[in-house]
Scaffold this active site. Structure first.
Site, mmCIF file in Angstrom:
data_model
loop_
_atom_site.group_PDB
_atom_site.id
_atom_site.type_symbol
_atom_site.label_atom_id
_atom_site.label_comp_id
_atom_site.label_asym_id
_atom_site.label_seq_id
_atom_site.Cartn_x
_atom_site.Cartn_y
_atom_site.Cartn_z
ATOM 1 N N HIS A 76 12.479 -87.896 -11.220
ATOM 2 C CA HIS A 76 11.654 -88.352 -10.099
ATOM 3 C C HIS A 76 10.847 -87.209 -9.475
ATOM 4 O O HIS A 76 9.879 -87.460 -8.761
ATOM 5 C CB HIS A 76 12.498 -89.084 -9.041
ATOM 6 N N ASP A 93 17.788 -90.036 -14.585
ATOM 7 C CA ASP A 93 16.987 -89.177 -13.704
ATOM 8 C C ASP A 93 17.036 -87.708 -14.122
ATOM 9 O O ASP A 93 17.130 -86.810 -13.276
ATOM 10 C CB ASP A 93 17.418 -89.322 -12.246
ATOM 11 N N SER A 118 16.060 -81.952 -4.843
ATOM 12 C CA SER A 118 16.232 -82.680 -6.095
ATOM 13 C C SER A 118 15.953 -81.793 -7.292
ATOM 14 O O SER A 118 14.957 -81.085 -7.330
ATOM 15 C CB SER A 118 15.295 -83.897 -6.147
ATOM 16 N N THR A 138 20.787 -84.498 -6.831
ATOM 17 C CA THR A 138 19.890 -85.624 -7.106
ATOM 18 C C THR A 138 19.596 -86.490 -5.890
ATOM 19 O O THR A 138 18.459 -86.905 -5.687
ATOM 20 C CB THR A 138 20.487 -86.512 -8.215
ATOM 21 N N ILE A 182 20.995 -88.177 -1.724
ATOM 22 C CA ILE A 182 21.880 -88.166 -0.560
ATOM 23 C C ILE A 182 22.016 -89.579 -0.024
ATOM 24 O O ILE A 182 21.195 -90.461 -0.302
ATOM 25 C CB ILE A 182 21.367 -87.254 0.568
ATOM 26 N N LEU A 209 28.220 -98.991 -27.255
ATOM 27 C CA LEU A 209 29.564 -99.352 -27.669
ATOM 28 C C LEU A 209 29.659 -100.816 -28.061
ATOM 29 O O LEU A 209 30.353 -101.170 -29.010
ATOM 30 C CB LEU A 209 30.552 -99.019 -26.553
ATOM 31 N N GLY A 210 28.971 -101.683 -27.322
ATOM 32 C CA GLY A 210 28.981 -103.104 -27.654
ATOM 33 C C GLY A 210 30.138 -103.871 -27.054
ATOM 34 O O GLY A 210 30.784 -104.682 -27.733
ATOM 35 N N VAL A 211 30.407 -103.631 -25.770
ATOM 36 C CA VAL A 211 31.447 -104.385 -25.065
ATOM 37 C C VAL A 211 30.940 -104.779 -23.684
ATOM 38 O O VAL A 211 30.018 -104.163 -23.149
ATOM 39 C CB VAL A 211 32.757 -103.569 -24.907
ATOM 40 N N ARG A 212 31.542 -105.819 -23.135
ATOM 41 C CA ARG A 212 31.328 -106.180 -21.736
ATOM 42 C C ARG A 212 32.688 -106.241 -21.062
ATOM 43 O O ARG A 212 33.697 -106.542 -21.694
ATOM 44 C CB ARG A 212 30.633 -107.540 -21.616
ATOM 45 N N GLY A 213 32.675 -105.966 -19.758
ATOM 46 C CA GLY A 213 33.947 -106.009 -19.055
ATOM 47 C C GLY A 213 33.809 -105.611 -17.616
ATOM 48 O O GLY A 213 32.727 -105.687 -17.030
#
Length: 446
Positions: A103, A133, A208, A224, A226, A263-267
C-alpha cells in the site's frame, strides 16, 4: 467505533550479524541503552516517497445524467495525482532489495528511497502481493548499502522486547520500543492473508513498511497497521512476521509474483465444543469440515473431521493461522502436516497445488462479460472487478459478489465454475453471497 488505519512503517537489515556481541550498556557509565544496536541496524531502514496518479470515482448527480439520456454514466472517473511517504528495509545490499508494504507504493510512478545518511536513489518495483501487503523494490545504482539480518519470527514469545523503526508523519527516521503483545493475530480485515505480530511499540502513519526488530537487531516483522479510533497510536500495532515475508519475497525474486500454494480444504477453528465432540485433548487447531475433491489435501489422504495441529512442526492455533502459513508457501512445495485423527497424531506429506489466477469472466460465459473472477478463500468464486455498464453489471452482479453455485451445482474454484456453466442450459441461476446475504441472479444462456 473501532478504526483500523494502515500506516507506513520501516524495516531493517544488517550486513553483519548484530547478535549478542552488541553491548546494551553505555561505555561511559554502564547506563542501559539500545544505541549500539541501533547504530548497526538503522542504516538499513529507509524512507520511501512516492508520486503517481489514482482513479477517483464520483457519482454523477441524476440532474446531470439527463444530458446523456437514460443510460448515462452513474459515475465519473478521473485521474488525480497523489504523493505519499512510507518506510522500507534493505534486505539485500548487493542487489539493492528493499521490502516495504504494497500500500506504500501502490499506483506509484515515481519511487525515491532516502537512506539514513541522506543519500537518495530511485527505485523500481520488482513484485508485489496485495493479499499480504508485501512489495519488493530494487534500488537503482545504489552503492555502500547496509542490509539487516533477518531473524525467525517463529522464535518470538509474547513479552519479548521489540523496537520499531520508521518514518512516522514524514518526520524522518524514528525509533520506538515495546513488547510483543500477541502472536498470530488474524480476522482483522486488514489484509486477505493475516498472521500478524501485535506490539505496543508506537507505530503511526508513515511507519508502514518499516522494521520491527529484536534487541539483537534482527528483523522479525514489517510494520503494517494500527488499531485506533482516530488513526493515531494507542499501543496496538501489527507487523507481518519475518518468516512469512521471507517466503513471499523468495517467490517475488524468482517469479516476479507470488504463486500461492493451495491445500484444498474448508473448515474453521477447533473450538472447545468440537474438541469435546471428537474427544480430543487439544483445544487449538484447524478443523477440516470439507476436503476439496482432487485437491492437494485429498491426494495426500486427509479427510473431513481431521484436525491440523502443525505445519512443518510449527503449531497451528486457528484455521486462519493455517491459511496464512500455507498461503505464504509456494505452489509445488511439499509440506508436512501433523493431524489428529481418531485422537491419534498422524503425519501427512502434502504437495501444494497452484492457486488459480484471476480470469476474465467472458472466457467462461458471454453473460458474465465485464467481470473479472478469482477464487475466494472462503469458498466460491469472487467478482474481483466489474466494468461499469457491462453485461454482467446489467444482470445485477456487483464487485465482491461471491458465486457459490450454478443451477444449484456448488462451485469451489474456476475449473468447477467453467464446468458448471458448460453444463448449464439457457437459464443460468447463480447462487450469490453478497455481504451477509444470499440471493439468486438469473442469467440467460447462449
Amino acid at each position: 467505533m473501532k478504526f483500523i488505519a494502515v500506516l507506513a512503517l520501516c524495516s531493517l537489515v544488517s550486513t553483519a550479524p548484530v547478535g549478542a556481541s552488541i553491548p546494551f550498556f553505555s561505555d561511559k557509565d554502564e547506563t542501559p541503552t539500545l544505541a549500539p544496536m541501533l547504530e548497526e541496524v538503522t542504516p538499513a531502514v529507509v524512507n520511501i516517497s512516492v508520486k503517481g496518479k489514482r482513479e477517483v470515482r464520483q457519482r454523477v448527480p441524476d440532474m446531470f445524467r439527463y444530458f446523456f439520456g437514460q443510460n448515462g454514466p452513474r459515475e465519473q472517473v478521473q485521474e488525480r495525482p497523489f504523493q505519499g511517504l512510507g518506510s522500507g528495509v534493505i534486505i539485500d545490499a548487493d542487489n539493492g532489495y528493499v521490502v516495504t508494504n504494497n500500500h506504500v507504493i501502490d499506483d506509484a510512478t515515481e519511487i525515491v528511497v532516502t537512506l539514513k545518511d541522506g543519500r537518495q536513489f530511485d527505485a523500481k518495483v520488482l513484485g508485489t502481493d496485495d493479499r499480504s501487503d508485501i512489495a519488493l523494490l530494487k534500488i537503482e545504482n545504489g552503492s555502500n548499502l547496509t542490509e539487516i539480518e533477518i531473524g525467525s519470527s517463529d522464535a518470538l514469545r509474547v513479552g519479548d522486547f521489540v523496537v520499531a523503526i520508521g518514518n512516522p508523519f514524514g518526520l524522518g527516521q524514528t525509533v520506538t520500543s515495546g513488547i510483543v503483545s500477541a502472536l498470530d493475530r488474524s480476522g482483522l480485515g486488514i489484509e486477505e492473508v493475516e498472521n500478524f505480530i501485535q506490539t505496543d511499540a508506537a507505530i503511526n502513519s508513515g511507519n508502514s513498511g518499516g522494521a520491527l526488530v529484536t534487541l539483537k537487531g534482527e528483523l522479525i516483522g514489517i510494520n503494517t497497521a494500527i488499531l485506533g479510533p482516530t488513526g493515531g497510536n494507542i499501543g496496538i500495532g501489527f507487523a507481518i512476521p519475518s518468516d512469512m515475508m521471507k517466503a513471499l519475497v523468495q517467490q517475488l525474486v524468482e517469479f516476479g509474483e507470488v504463486r500461492r500454494g493451495v491445500l484444498g480444504v474448508r473448515g474453521n477453528d477447533l473450538t472447545h465444543e468440537i474438541a469435546q465432540a471428537l474427544d480430543l485433548d487439544v483445544n487449538q487447531g484447524a478443523f477440516i469440515a470439507e476436503v476439496i475433491p482432487e485437491g492437494a489435501a485429498a491426494e495426500a489422504g486427509l479427510k473431513s473431521g481431521d484436525v491440523i495441529i502443525a505445519v512443518d512442526g510449527r503449531p497451528i492455533r486457528t484455521f486462519a493461522d493455517l491459511g496464512a502459513r500455507v498461503g505464504s508457501i509456494g505452489a509445488g512445495k511439499e509440506i508436512e502436516l501433523t493431524v489428529l485423527r481418531d485422537g491419534k497424531e498422524r503425519d501427512f506429506e502434502v504437495t501444494l497445488s497452484e492457486m488459480e489466477t484471476a480470469v476474465t469472466a467472458e472466457e467462461l460465459h458471454p453473460a458474465l462479460s465485464g467481470a473479472t473472477l478469482a477464487v475466494d478463500e472462503g469458498g466460491g468464486v469472487v467478482i474481483a472487478e466489474l466494468e461499469e455498464n457491462s453485461i454482467a453489471a446489467r444482470y445485477g452482479l456487483r464487485q465482491e459478489d461471491v458465486i457459490l453455485a450454478v443451477n444449484r451445482q456448488p462451485v469451489n474454484n474456476l475449473t468447477e465454475l467453467r464446468q458448471a456453466l458448460d453444463n448449464a442450459g439457457n437459464v443460468i441461476a447463480l447462487n450469490i453471497r453478497r455481504g451477509n446475504s444470499s440471493l439468486y441472479l438469473v442469467l440467460r444462456g447462449n
